[in-house]
Write a protein that holds these residues in place. Structure first.
Motif, PDB file in Angstrom:
ATOM      1  N   MET A 137       0.810  -1.220   0.000  1.00 50.29           N
ATOM      2  CA  MET A 137       0.000   0.000   0.000  1.00 50.29           C
ATOM      3  C   MET A 137       0.843   1.270   0.000  1.00 50.29           C
ATOM      4  N   GLY A 140       1.961   2.676  -5.027  1.00 58.04           N
ATOM      5  CA  GLY A 140       2.185   2.337  -6.428  1.00 58.04           C
ATOM      6  C   GLY A 140       3.579   1.865  -6.772  1.00 58.04           C
ATOM      7  N   TYR A 166      -0.562   7.000  -5.918  1.00 58.96           N
ATOM      8  CA  TYR A 166      -1.716   7.055  -5.033  1.00 58.96           C
ATOM      9  C   TYR A 166      -1.253   7.483  -3.645  1.00 58.96           C
ATOM     10  N   THR A 170      -4.118   3.570   0.401  1.00 62.58           N
ATOM     11  CA  THR A 170      -5.408   3.638  -0.298  1.00 62.58           C
ATOM     12  C   THR A 170      -5.565   2.602  -1.410  1.00 62.58           C
ATOM     13  N   HIS A 171      -4.459   2.139  -1.982  1.00 65.70           N
ATOM     14  CA  HIS A 171      -4.516   1.187  -3.092  1.00 65.70           C
ATOM     15  C   HIS A 171      -3.508   0.064  -2.867  1.00 65.70           C
ATOM     16  N   ARG A 172      -3.866  -1.111  -3.354  1.00 65.56           N
ATOM     17  CA  ARG A 172      -2.950  -2.249  -3.349  1.00 65.56           C
ATOM     18  C   ARG A 172      -2.380  -2.421  -4.748  1.00 65.56           C
ATOM     19  N   ILE A 286     -10.167  -6.859  -0.753  1.00 67.63           N
ATOM     20  CA  ILE A 286     -10.457  -6.637  -2.169  1.00 67.63           C
ATOM     21  C   ILE A 286     -11.308  -7.830  -2.585  1.00 67.63           C
ATOM     22  N   ALA A 319      -3.440  -2.138  -9.983  1.00 74.27           N
ATOM     23  CA  ALA A 319      -3.742  -1.506  -8.700  1.00 74.27           C
ATOM     24  C   ALA A 319      -5.234  -1.627  -8.407  1.00 74.27           C
ATOM     25  N   HIS A 320      -5.555  -1.800  -7.112  1.00 72.13           N
ATOM     26  CA  HIS A 320      -6.947  -1.909  -6.684  1.00 72.13           C
ATOM     27  C   HIS A 320      -7.172  -1.002  -5.484  1.00 72.13           C
ATOM     28  N   GLU A 321      -8.260  -0.256  -5.522  1.00 70.33           N
ATOM     29  CA  GLU A 321      -8.646   0.513  -4.340  1.00 70.33           C
ATOM     30  C   GLU A 321      -9.087  -0.460  -3.262  1.00 70.33           C
ATOM     31  N   ILE A 322      -8.656  -0.213  -2.037  1.00 73.27           N
ATOM     32  CA  ILE A 322      -8.894  -1.169  -0.965  1.00 73.27           C
ATOM     33  C   ILE A 322     -10.109  -0.781  -0.124  1.00 73.27           C
TER      34      ILE A 322
END
Length: 394
Positions: A137, A140, A166, A170-172, A286, A319-322
């Motif tokens: 996290m 990026g 990011y 906030t994102h994985r 996720i 990337a995925h928003e968590i």
């Protein structure tokens, strides 16, 4: 253990040439051994796998089934002593070491890595926590280092110039440079080189005698050769933070010891018990997957589709928003923990369920699709626990 359908056993005749040493183990271990053979044979044939070990722990009993050859060149068979590259399953050991450092008071996951790596002071990593690094996290960091990063000086320069895509947390984005730096900083906090900590501290503390970062000369004959898609012999090449991200070589029987320690750590010292528990904490979701430290976690019982989705290529490359868990989810036994790992010539998959006392590890000297690994392991786990619906044999 539930009864295994007789139809499963009809597959055996067609795969006997592939099974090799596993077939004898199946004779000794009855219906369950025949089921594992029936999983292994088609899996190896479909994916052109030369050698494989499938290790299972069930209610305190261990089974190791060995198939095919560790080296095509000399025909050496896979045995209980064969060492496989486990790729990113290594990240679960890196996470355990870092959690051990925190349990011992050497670091805090809330700290920035720059506290332990002053050469990175003033970089964007100053606003990133150790926990961010350990759970992908940071903002990026990519899957791999750029090709031009080949040594320590270039690594430091890369991190100093890195710009996040990011906000941290906030994102994985699954990343070797992320968890690699996590392990590297943890070793700095403990005052030892990472490789030495693993080989002289962590592996012995876990009772693992056939696990290495650097395979010693007296074990060289046991080190399998991996095979590329074209069939060329392959072993992992040195790289920046390779030890921390994908560097462990080990036997399948040793992996059973690690699985069992994760299911019941009561025989370990207090800091190591705390470390293993810390790797089971869930920090965000996720879809159906909850991210721990190293381990990826699913509610149990789960279905095959959830496991396939969580281990899909899309989860690795994008990337995925968590969905952040606040507070983090504390360890529970009624969950399925898993991790895949690959190098150019090897493919591994590990899954276990503490509440049921069951676990499986698949080690192969071929990098074959994650979906094939997950399906095979799921069939074995489903044979051990009626809570899982039976999976097809495709």
């Amino acid at each position: 253990m539930r009864n295994i359908p007789q139809s499963t056993f009809g597959i055996l005749a067609a795969v006997s040439l592939i099974l090799g040493t596993g077939a004898h183990a199946a004779e000794q271990q009855g219906g369950f051994g025949r089921l594992v053979d029936a999983v292994a044979g088609p899996l190896m044939a479909k994916n052109d796998i030369s050698g494989m070990a499938i290790a299972v722990t069930a209610k305190g009993k261990r089974y190791v089934f060995n198939y095919g050859v560790a080296s095509k060149a000399n025909g050496q068979k896979v045995t209980d002593a064969t060492l496989f590259e486990i790729g990113s399953v290594s990240k679960t050991f890196t996470a355990t070491l870092a959690a051990y450092a925190e349990a011992s008071g050497d670091l805090s996951f809330a700290d920035s890595p720059t506290k332990y790596l002053p050469e990175l002071a003033g970089s964007r990593l100053a606003s990133v926590t150790m926990l961010d690094l350990g759970t992908y996290m940071a903002g990026g960091l990519p899957l791999q280092f750029p090709d031009e990063v080949t040594n320590h000086k270039e690594m430091v320069g890369y991190y100093k110039n890195w710009k996040p895509s990011y906000a941290p947390g906030t994102h994985r984005l699954y990343s070797n440079p992320s968890i690699g730096l996590f392990g590297y900083a943890a070793a700095k906090a403990m005052g030892w080189p990472f490789d030495d900590l693993m080989q002289q501290k962590l592996f012995p503390a876990l009772g693992l005698s056939h696990s290495f970062i650097t395979v010693p000369k007296n074990e060289a004959a046991n080190y399998a050769y991996g095979y590329s898609k074209s069939g060329k012999a392959s072993r992992v090449s040195p790289g920046v933070l390779d030890s921390e991200a994908y560097g462990v070589k080990m036997s399948a029987s040793d992996m059973l010891g690690f699985i069992e320690a994760n299911m019941d750590a009561s025989g370990l010292d207090n800091p190591l018990q705390a470390a293993i528990a810390a790797t089971h904490v869930g920090y965000y979701k996720i879809g159906g997957m909850t991210q721990g430290l190293g381990w990826e976690i699913y509610a149990y019982p789960t279905d095959l589709d959830h496991l396939l989705a969580g281990n899909a290529t899309e989860m690795t490359l994008h990337a995925h928003e968590i969905e952040k868990l606040s507070p983090p989810r504390q360890p529970v036994k009624d969950a399925l923990f898993n991790k895949t790992g690959s190098t150019n010539g090897f493919g591994a998959y590990v899954a276990f369920v503490p509440s049921q006392g069951i676990g499986v590890a698949l080690f192969a000297n071929k990098n074959y699709p994650n979906s094939e690994r997950v399906k095979a392991a799921y069939r074995i786990l489903a044979a051990l626990d009626d809570q899982l619906p039976a999976a097809s044999a495709d």
